[in-house]
Design an enzyme around this catalytic site. Structure first.
Site, PDB file in Angstrom:
ATOM      1  CE  LYS A  11      11.182 -62.981  18.905  1.00  0.00           C
ATOM      2  NZ  LYS A  11      12.661 -63.491  19.558  1.00  0.00           N
ATOM      3  CE  LYS A  27      15.431 -67.038  23.593  1.00  0.00           C
ATOM      4  NZ  LYS A  27      15.563 -66.268  22.359  1.00  0.00           N
ATOM      5  CG  ASN A  59      23.965 -60.704  14.623  1.00  0.00           C
ATOM      6  OD1 ASN A  59      24.910 -60.662  14.811  1.00  0.00           O
ATOM      7  ND2 ASN A  59      23.070 -60.275  15.493  1.00  0.00           N
TER       8      ASN A  59
HETATM    9  N1  GLU Z   1      15.885 -61.413  19.123  1.00  0.00           N
HETATM   10  C1  GLU Z   1      16.645 -62.223  20.260  1.00  0.00           C
HETATM   11  C2  GLU Z   1      16.129 -63.322  20.899  1.00  0.00           C
HETATM   12  O1  GLU Z   1      15.151 -63.866  20.346  1.00  0.00           O
HETATM   13  C3  GLU Z   1      17.317 -61.009  21.157  1.00  0.00           C
HETATM   14  C4  GLU Z   1      16.373 -60.624  22.133  1.00  0.00           C
HETATM   15  C5  GLU Z   1      16.666 -59.399  22.712  1.00  0.00           C
HETATM   16  O2  GLU Z   1      17.986 -59.138  23.043  1.00  0.00           O
HETATM   17  O3  GLU Z   1      15.825 -58.712  23.501  1.00  0.00           O
HETATM   18  O4  GLU Z   1      16.622 -63.803  21.705  1.00  0.00           O
END
Ligand code: GLU
Length: 408
Positions: free
Chosen positions: A97, A85, A212
């Site tokens: 993560k 991503k 959210n």
């Molecule tokens: N948890 C979000 C995602 O899966 C945001 C991650 C972030 O902002 O570092 O993209």
């Protein structure tokens, strides 16, 4: 196939399309570091993870989730998706993560704060503004990020807001961060529909999740003229063929009203209150043009794929669609707009927040959203071009684009 194997198979397919040898991207198949922590709270052991998948493009970046089903394989997969991503939207971060395998509903706010502090102590050596920058994810929010900043700052003896993103404005958060994921999902859908000559006013949408991500997606789509006809959360939801009044519903849920007890609909027939009750499971099976899983992973799978009627799936939840279901649905002519593109707005504004923190600046909401749209547009254009030129699915195109950047 377990989700991490799916990630590897997506990577291999992309490598092949790029004419790369397996050893060229071997490094992306294994996380660079896996941190598993255990600590005691009220006589019970709580398990936490932080998986740092790859740092080729910059410090590790990605959310922390609090969910009872979180396990190492899932954390690994989600970390790897962050690497992909971040490369797609060109933010200078690697992928990570983590989170805790807990059900946050079972704890009071004070208890959650204590648990978050204990977790922060355990991972403090591995995070930092130039090392690894966590953010909110499933069941975590700006308040929890604030607790991490406090605890981390205490440990290092210096105020360090840039150690996490997704903070409250008063703690150094960015304008636009909260709505960023939903906003960018709407942006991506707009651009996609334009290529199909379909107008928002002619498009019905069902959304799973009104947190959210889902709630802000609904608001943004509503603003742009889409007809959001069904929304559902874990404890229930509603549908109305003339569309739901998203603003009223949003305000009601802020006051913690449960969706199935509210029916704010739109249009002439609204006074008849013909809202139907839908559940989180069947909201994705509604007869609509677009469905958006925007809650948790694994919601469109081989178990319900045959009941999906929408022709577009906007995958806002990470890993919302299983590989088997995607393959089947694609054969039926369904377009899946993958998570790594559709929900990349969250981490993009996280990047803006981090930059504002480091430069001690505050940008306006208008500036943040404009920069966000630009980044999403760029990512979208590149992904769609690859998909068209190479005749591959959008997910394959995402992996090809990311791999190109990661192997540069
Ligand atoms: N948890 C979000 C995602 O899966 C945001 C991650 C972030 O902002 O570092 O993209």
């Amino acid at each position: 196939m377990n989700p991490y194997q799916t990630f590897i198979s997506n990577l291999e397919k992309a490598g092949e399309k790029l004419g790369k040898k397996p050893e060229d991207f071997e490094v992306l198949k294994t996380p660079e570091r896996i941190i598993e922590v255990n600590f005691e709270f009220n006589g019970k052991i709580i398990r936490g993870y932080r998986v740092q998948h790859n740092s080729k493009l910059g410090p590790y970046k990605g959310g922390l989730r609090y969910h009872p089903d979180l396990n190492l394989n899932e954390a690994k997969t989600l970390a790897a998706l962050m690497t992909i991503k971040n490369a797609i939207v060109d933010v200078p971060f690697g992928g990570a993560k983590g989170g805790l395998a807990i059900d946050p509903q079972k704890y009071s706010k004070e208890e959650l704060k204590k648990i978050t502090e204990l977790f922060t102590q355990k991972i403090a050596d591995f995070i930092g503004p130039n090392k690894d920058i966590p953010a909110p994810d499933v069941n975590t929010n700006s308040e929890i990020m604030g607790w991490i900043v406090q605890e981390y700052s205490k440990i290092v003896g210096k105020k360090m807001p840039a150690v996490v993103t997704g903070k409250d404005l008063q703690d150094g958060g960015s304008e636009g961060r909260e709505e960023a994921t939903g906003f960018s999902g709407a942006d991506i859908l707009d651009k996609t529909l334009a290529t199909l000559n379909k107008k928002p006013e002619e498009t019905t949408v069902a959304i799973q999740g009104f947190g959210n991500v889902g709630a802000h997606l609904a608001r943004e789509l509503d603003k742009r003229g889409y007809k959001v006809v069904a929304i559902a959360e874990a404890n229930g939801g509603i549908s109305h063929e003339d569309g739901i009044d998203i603003d009223k519903t949003f305000k009601a849920t802020i006051k913690r009203e449960i969706l199935k007890n509210t029916c704010y609909c739109k249009g002439e027939k609204c006074h008849l209150k013909r809202c139907k009750i839908v559940g989180a499971d069947n909201v994705l099976e509604q007869n609509v043009d677009v469905v958006a899983p925007a809650a948790i992973n694994n919601q469109i799978t081989m178990h319900n794929m045959k009941r999906i009627k929408a022709k577009i799936i906007l995958e806002l939840a990470n890993n919302g669609v299983s590989a088997e279901a995607e393959e089947y649905l694609q054969k039926q002519g369904v377009m899946v707009i993958p998570d790594v593109l559709a929900n990349a707005g969250g981490v993009t504004v996280s990047y803006f927040e981090w930059e504002q923190n480091l430069k001690k600046q505050k940008w306006t909401r208008a500036k943040v959203l404009e920069m966000l749209s630009e980044k999403m547009n760029q990512g979208w254009k590149e992904v769609f071009k690859i998909s068209k030129d190479k005749k591959v699915s959008l997910r394959e195109a995402c992996y090809i684009l990311a791999l190109k950047k990661l192997l540069k």
